[in-house]
Scaffold this motif. Structure first.
Motif, mmCIF file in Angstrom:
data_model
loop_
_atom_site.group_PDB
_atom_site.id
_atom_site.type_symbol
_atom_site.label_atom_id
_atom_site.label_comp_id
_atom_site.label_asym_id
_atom_site.label_seq_id
_atom_site.Cartn_x
_atom_site.Cartn_y
_atom_site.Cartn_z
ATOM 1 N N GLN A 1 -12.196 -18.860 22.363
ATOM 2 C CA GLN A 1 -12.031 -18.805 20.903
ATOM 3 C C GLN A 1 -13.142 -17.954 20.280
ATOM 4 O OE1 GLN A 1 -11.626 -22.937 19.685
ATOM 5 N NE2 GLN A 1 -9.435 -22.919 20.146
ATOM 6 N N SER B 1 -12.448 -14.407 20.580
ATOM 7 C CA SER B 1 -11.376 -13.916 19.696
ATOM 8 C C SER B 1 -11.892 -13.632 18.284
ATOM 9 C CB SER B 1 -10.227 -14.932 19.648
ATOM 10 O OG SER B 1 -10.556 -16.005 18.783
ATOM 11 N N ILE B 2 -13.143 -14.047 17.981
ATOM 12 C CA ILE B 2 -13.660 -13.810 16.622
ATOM 13 C C ILE B 2 -14.960 -13.011 16.588
ATOM 14 C CG2 ILE B 2 -12.556 -15.845 15.561
ATOM 15 C CD1 ILE B 2 -15.320 -17.248 15.742
ATOM 16 N N ALA C 1 -13.788 -27.307 19.857
ATOM 17 C CA ALA C 1 -14.109 -25.997 20.426
ATOM 18 C C ALA C 1 -14.154 -24.913 19.349
ATOM 19 C CB ALA C 1 -13.078 -25.641 21.497
ATOM 20 N N ALA C 2 -13.255 -24.996 18.353
ATOM 21 C CA ALA C 2 -13.239 -23.968 17.298
ATOM 22 C C ALA C 2 -14.535 -24.001 16.495
ATOM 23 C CB ALA C 2 -12.034 -24.181 16.380
ATOM 24 N N ASP C 3 -15.052 -25.218 16.235
ATOM 25 C CA ASP C 3 -16.344 -25.325 15.533
ATOM 26 C C ASP C 3 -17.448 -24.653 16.352
ATOM 27 O OD1 ASP C 3 -15.882 -27.068 13.145
ATOM 28 O OD2 ASP C 3 -15.188 -28.463 14.664
ATOM 29 N N ALA D 1 -17.157 -22.342 18.556
ATOM 30 C CA ALA D 1 -16.954 -20.884 18.559
ATOM 31 C C ALA D 1 -17.568 -20.264 17.305
ATOM 32 C CB ALA D 1 -15.454 -20.570 18.627
ATOM 33 N N VAL D 2 -17.352 -20.909 16.164
ATOM 34 C CA VAL D 2 -17.868 -20.379 14.902
ATOM 35 C C VAL D 2 -19.394 -20.538 14.821
ATOM 36 C CG1 VAL D 2 -17.826 -20.662 12.387
ATOM 37 C CG2 VAL D 2 -15.686 -20.605 13.668
ATOM 38 N N ALA E 1 -20.859 -17.783 16.721
ATOM 39 C CA ALA E 1 -20.725 -16.502 16.013
ATOM 40 C C ALA E 1 -21.644 -16.411 14.800
ATOM 41 C CB ALA E 1 -19.270 -16.301 15.589
ATOM 42 N N SER E 2 -21.832 -17.536 14.089
ATOM 43 C CA SER E 2 -22.444 -17.445 12.759
ATOM 44 C C SER E 2 -23.572 -18.436 12.492
ATOM 45 C CB SER E 2 -21.348 -17.699 11.714
ATOM 46 O OG SER E 2 -20.943 -19.065 11.786
#
Lengths: 415, 158
Positions: A43, A46-47, A136-138, A140-141, A144-145
């Motif tokens: 994920q 992908s970002i 998992a999405a959290d 991933a972010v 990234a950030s």
């Protein structure tokens, strides 16, 4: 008029925030493990391309560890390669169970917000931080950030009073707490610990209490920064900072007082973690396996308690006693002072610092109709192997006496 | 959204949405296993577009991402419940399956009209109930179809 968790979020948001506010805040640290870590990484890929603050994070290979299959070995290779490519610290096979590895890494400090893709990430609260499990999405972010969104949780204040009895440790306190919380609304709430008797509770016992908080549905569990915490952090060269304490007029969703003096060694009867019975009142429950260890109770104190009971003795015939230290540091300590030898001489088997059968994966699963006493954190049906097996969750003291006697008990019974 | 209510009870946990056994041994579609332990006729009754309605504490216990993939495969776009567990609520928003909290009286098979922007749910074209509102910040995430899409668009959460 703010609770500890409100103060932590206010500091990160750089404005006063309160319970139920929705905030996007910087996250100080993120742990991913080998169950959903590969999803989190795909994920992330992908970002974004580059992890913003790789030095803040940790990847732990602890669940499928050592790998029980080719697919999980390939997943481990993927995680190792991502960690090396991005410069993220890796706790490889046997280095430690994710939460203990995270604490020992010094990436979580007092006042931090730390997340992990594992429900027991609330354990980071033992160092006066806010730790919480995320998806998992959290993760991933965050990679990234360095950001995540949260609803600031309401707080349930838990005050410890009285004198801690000799045979009672963190797990008994945790089980008693879970039982009390089972009749309260705890979802979205953060537990905040304190009171005149909290200083009697060791760091290792506090970690067990924070670890178990999620079993009551709590979002977080925060211990005070006091001499006990400072000593643990300083020993490892981890900066303590000022710490975060609640205001005297903080607003709590509920207040709970626990008289430690009234506690006895407890067990959680399967399949409910909140079905608590004193070990001495359980009746004769024969066991085939005892497990001491895991992220809930795999620290030095836990093995020292067990060694104090089993030194110079032999565990009962027909019982397997498995030891899962929560990290290599713990393993070194119990090896250095003879604690490990006392347990091995009594018939225990040393396993690596991994999740093992607690996650129902491998390294000591239970067969049909078998019963185990275990210092792990979950006793639901099928958690440790066969769906007809039973897991009684307890402290290391109860696990050690049970291994000695062959049935669940909190003292030596000569037949 | 308009659809027929498919009713479930209280405390529906992740393992009851779909058992981990099926997630591990999946050979393609897992839709037929959704809610099988709590509502064995679910796969016979549910049609894409129907709306799942549950009681208190929906999504408690384990709420792995795979649970959401299974719900998405069945074209479930939202869950309406009296209350929703924290982790399911969070993952639901992040994964684009709306957690709608509503204290409406709903029977199995009722026709529901859901207006998320307006924050209203209408039962059988007559009685209207409010939905617990989403904070503005989450509305953006929801409009973008989940956290990853939102991040792809904004390159930031703030």
């Amino acid at each position: 008029m703010a609770t500890v968790v409100e103060k932590i979020f206010s500091a990160k948001a750089e404005r006063p925030v309160h319970a139920d506010d929705l905030v996007t805040v910087p996250v100080d640290a993120c742990m991913i493990q080998d169950v959903n870590g590969p999803t989190a990484i795909r994920q992330f890929q992908s970002i974004a391309e580059t992890v913003r603050s790789p030095e803040h994070h940790l990847i732990a290979l602890d669940h499928f560890s050592p790998c029980p299959s080719v697919a999980t070995a390939n997943a481990h290779a993927f995680l190792r390669s991502f960690a090396a490519g991005q410069g993220i610290a890796l706790a490889d096979v046997g280095c430690g169970i994710c939460h203990q590895a995270m604490l020992e890494s010094g990436k979580v400090r007092p006042g931090c917000i730390a997340v992990g893709t594992d429900s027991h990430s609330c354990m980071y609260g033992v160092v006066n931080a806010f730790g919480v499990g995320v998806g998992a999405a959290d993760a991933a972010v965050v990679f990234a950030s360095d950001q995540a969104w949260f609803k600031v949780p309401r707080t349930i204040r838990v005050e410890f009073t009285g004198t801690l009895p000799e045979k009672v440790s963190g797990k008994d306190i945790a089980l008693d707490l879970l039982h009390r919380l089972s009749s309260m609304e705890t979802d979205y709430c953060c537990l905040e610990f304190g009171g005149s008797a909290v200083s009697q509770i060791s760091f290792d016992s506090r970690a067990a209490i924070c670890n178990m908080a999620v079993e009551a549905g709590a979002k977080g569990a925060i211990m005070p920064l006091d001499e006990v915490t400072r000593a643990w952090l300083c020993e490892r060269g981890i900066p303590c900072g000022e710490g975060v304490a609640p205001d005297a007029d903080a607003e709590y969703a509920a207040l709970l007082e626990i008289d430690l003096g009234a506690l006895r060694p407890l067990v959680a009867v399967p399949p409910e973690i909140t079905q608590i019975v004193p070990a001495s009142e359980l009746g004769e429950v024969r066991i085939q396996q005892a497990l001491i260890g895991s992220c809930a109770n795999g620290r030095y104190e836990d093995f020292a308690i067990a060694a104090g009971i089993l030194k110079g003795k032999r565990i009962a015939d027909g019982v397997r006693l498995l030891l899962f230290p929560s990290s290599r540091e713990v393993e070194r300590r119990i090896r250095a002072d003879g604690t490990l030898d006392a347990l091995l001489d009594a018939g225990a088997v040393l396993m690596p610092a991994v999740c093992g059968p607690c996650a129902g994966i491998h390294c000591g699963l239970l067969g049909d109709g078998e019963t185990a006493v275990s210092t792990t954190n979950r006793n639901l049906t099928g958690r440790m192997g066969s769906r007809s097996a039973k897991v009684y969750v307890s402290s290391p003291l109860v696990a050690a006496y049970s291994a000695l006697n062959g049935f669940i008990s909190d003292c030596e019974v000569s037949l | 959204m308009r659809g027929k209510a498919v009713l479930l009870g209280d405390n529906i946990g992740g393992d009851m949405i779909i058992s981990s056994e099926h997630l591990a041994n999946q050979d393609g579609s897992v839709t037929k296993y959704l809610f099988e332990s709590v509502r064995p006729d679910f796969s016979a009754v549910y049609r894409p577009g129907d709306l799942i309605v549950a009681g208190k504490n929906f999504g408690c216990g384990s709420s792995r991402e795979q649970v959401f993939h299974a719900l998405k495969e069945a074209q479930v776009s939202c869950v309406i419940a009296k209350s929703i567990n924290r982790q399911f609520y969070r993952n639901g928003i992040n994964m684009g399956i709306l957690p709608l909290v509503c204290d409406a009286e709903i029977r199995d098979g009722d026709l529901l009209d859901v207006d998320v922007e307006k924050g209203a749910l209408v039962v059988n074209g007559t009685k209207e109930y409010p939905l617990s509102p989403f904070p503005d910040q989450l509305r953006e995430v929801i409009r973008d179809g989940g956290l990853l899409n939102h991040y792809r668009k904004c390159h930031s959460l703030s």
